[in-house]
Design an enzyme around this catalytic site. Structure first.
Site, PDB file in Angstrom:
ATOM      1  CG  ASP A 145      35.971  37.620  50.565  1.00 45.60           C
ATOM      2  OD1 ASP A 145      35.849  36.410  50.791  1.00 45.60           O
ATOM      3  OD2 ASP A 145      36.399  38.068  49.500  1.00 45.60           O
TER       4      ASP A 145
ATOM      5  CD  GLU B 247      40.032  38.779  47.756  1.00 50.46           C
ATOM      6  OE1 GLU B 247      38.898  39.005  47.329  1.00 50.46           O
ATOM      7  OE2 GLU B 247      40.454  39.215  48.855  1.00 50.46           O
TER       8      GLU B 247
END
Length: 283
Positions: free
Chosen positions: A50, A151
């Site tokens: 990420d 997430e």
């Protein structure tokens, strides 16, 4: 530690267009940073997927000279995480800063020796946030966050820790889509293929903690959130019932992380009730 289930179908992301998405996100970063008077971005660079993708997008949006990759290792961090982050910095030619958070973290943890690893991980994440926001002020650079949609939906992040940021460029992309975007951007293959981990303790793995591989987790989330299917409908599509119910519970129980703190309504115009303008209101 929860066993990882791999017995469910997955949703195809074949229609995902990484080139179009990359263009949109570069424009998003450039416009949102400059419209509030900044031209620099600062990113906590972990060496993971990420943060590497966000570094690539930010460097392309703002320029390598205006992109700061900050390495924030703790004494138990995997040395390969630092190596991978340094490789991203080398490939992009962005500005590099390293701050060892060990003395700051241990100064507190020494006072709470009974803290479990979750509390310790949260302390590390929030210490990193302190450093990033201090550098934000020092460099006049916005903190560009690295949280993704997966997430955020299941609450797999530390409130006011790694979730603290001015922007979430990946906030509407599932982990599976982030991986496809990384391939398009040319992120080093070692980073794309490595086991996802927040690197908060030795041997940590995102998927082991979540109890599902991202492939399955993303599939269930697409059915529940994007397609708005009921629990029963998702289960009828062949997903494991316990996994579907587990994901639903994670989404529901983490709702508080995805909203501003609650504020009682007393005046005629109350923040989060009536006064809900964008941050560039009045400009």
């Amino acid at each position: 530690m929860t066993a990882v289930s791999k017995t469910s179908p997955s949703v195809s992301f074949a229609t995902f267009n990484p080139a179009l998405t990359a263009d949109l996100l570069r424009r998003f970063i450039r416009e949102e940073v400059t419209k509030v008077g900044f031209d620099r971005g600062v990113i906590g660079l972990s060496g993971g997927l990420d943060s590497s993708v966000v570094a690539f997008l930010t460097a392309q949006a703002l320029g390598a000279e205006n992109t700061y990759g900050v390495l924030l290792p703790y004494k138990t961090s995997d040395p390969s995480s630092v190596t991978d982050a340094q490789e991203v910095i080398r490939v992009l030619g962005i500005q590099a800063i390293t701050v060892d958070i060990t003395p700051m973290v241990d100064a507190y943890l020494d006072q709470v020796p009974d803290a479990d690893r979750i509390r310790r991980g949260n302390v590390m994440a929030r210490t990193r946030m302190i450093v990033l926001y201090d550098l934000s002020a020092a460099l006049r650079a916005l903190v560009i966050g690295t949280s993704n949609k997966t997430e955020l939906l299941v609450g797999y992040g530390t409130l006011y820790g790694d979730m603290a940021a001015a922007l979430w460029p990946l906030g509407d992309l599932y982990k599976t889509e982030v991986r496809l975007l990384a391939q398009h951007l040319g992120v080093p293959s070692r980073i794309i293929e490595k086991t996802p981990t927040a690197d908060l303790w030795i041997g940590q793995s995102d998927e082991a903690e979540l109890g599902l591989p991202y492939e399955i987790l993303d599939g269930i989330l697409v059915e529940l959130v994007d397609k708005r299917l009921s629990l029963d409908a998702v289960i009828q599509r062949g997903y494991d019932e316990a996994s579907v119910r587990r994901v639903m519970t994670m989404v529901q129980s983490s709702q508080f992380k995805r909203r501003m703190p609650l504020c009682p309504k007393i005046s005629s115009r109350t923040i989060t009730h009536d006064f809900r303008y964008k941050r560039d209101w009045g400009k």
